[in-house]
Scaffold this motif. Sequence first.
Motif, PDB file in Angstrom:
ATOM      1  N   GLN A 266       0.826  -1.210   0.000  1.00 21.40           N
ATOM      2  CA  GLN A 266       0.000   0.000   0.000  1.00 21.40           C
ATOM      3  C   GLN A 266       0.860   1.259   0.000  1.00 21.40           C
ATOM      4  OE1 GLN A 266      -0.303  -2.626   1.998  1.00 21.40           O
ATOM      5  NE2 GLN A 266      -2.426  -3.009   2.610  1.00 21.40           N
TER       6      GLN A 266
ATOM      7  N   ARG B 248      -7.819  -0.560   2.771  1.00 19.74           N
ATOM      8  CA  ARG B 248      -7.783  -1.661   1.802  1.00 19.74           C
ATOM      9  C   ARG B 248      -6.769  -1.391   0.704  1.00 19.74           C
ATOM     10  NH1 ARG B 248     -12.586  -5.025   1.534  1.00 19.74           N
ATOM     11  NH2 ARG B 248     -12.039  -5.335  -0.647  1.00 19.74           N
ATOM     12  N   HIS B 249      -6.640  -0.122   0.306  1.00 14.70           N
ATOM     13  CA  HIS B 249      -5.702   0.270  -0.747  1.00 14.70           C
ATOM     14  C   HIS B 249      -4.975   1.537  -0.318  1.00 14.70           C
ATOM     15  CE1 HIS B 249      -7.537  -2.698  -3.410  1.00 14.70           C
ATOM     16  NE2 HIS B 249      -8.718  -2.185  -3.125  1.00 14.70           N
TER      17      HIS B 249
ATOM     18  N   PRO C 190      -3.528  -4.073   9.440  1.00 18.49           N
ATOM     19  CA  PRO C 190      -4.149  -5.111   8.628  1.00 18.49           C
ATOM     20  C   PRO C 190      -3.379  -6.422   8.743  1.00 18.49           C
ATOM     21  CG  PRO C 190      -2.851  -3.671   7.256  1.00 18.49           C
ATOM     22  CD  PRO C 190      -2.820  -3.087   8.645  1.00 18.49           C
TER      23      PRO C 190
END
Length: 236
Positions: free
Chosen positions: A74, A135-136, A216
């Motif tokens: 990321q 998430r990104h 994460p």
Amino acid sequence: MKKSSSIDNPFFRLMGAIGDLVVLNILWLLCCLPVVTAGASTLALFAIVHKIVAGEDYRTASGFFKAFRRDFKQATALWLVVLAAGIAALAGLRAASAQDDVFTGLLAAASFLLLAGVCCCGCWGLALLARFTYRHGLLALLDGARMTVANLLPTVGILALLAWMPLLWVLAPGWFVYLLLPLFLAGGSVTALGMAALMRPAVARMEQAGRKPEPPRDPFRDPFEEEQTDGEDDLT
């Protein structure tokens, strides 16, 4: 005498904090040497200084490398976008310096604003990605752009922290040479610590609104190990 020799003495705490900043700065510089990894290295630096500013427990080297590995993909995606935009802005400034007319003046102004905006959004984005789960990486960059506009005063401070070393190099090269050793030892980590302190009120508001600073899943972790751990969690 017993109290002054205690590890909780303010002098020893200060020396420990300085030592941590030196270690962080050296790790950051080493991990930035391949330019592609500079984003992940900066994110790892932000991950630790966020904890320092928030008064949380942290581990210097192991925490740095854990954040570096955890969010490498990321952070690299975010960094490549910022790097490309920064190169485009610098190219615009260089092209504008070749001539002196109205068009090149507008190009110089637009390129300067783009460079300043990219630097601020990139810092906010990497700092948020270091603190929260995304998430990104590009979603963190969009959040960084929003925070840049919503927190103008801290953003001006962040821009000043980014600009003071290049300005010192250009305006007072003699002083820059004198300060080269301290800058090498702790310049980047102290700058990041100042940025984290400026960002802390906004980050605290995000945490109070329900955003949890939870990392994460580790993308380099063995999938079989993850499944086994999940199964154990279900049993408990």
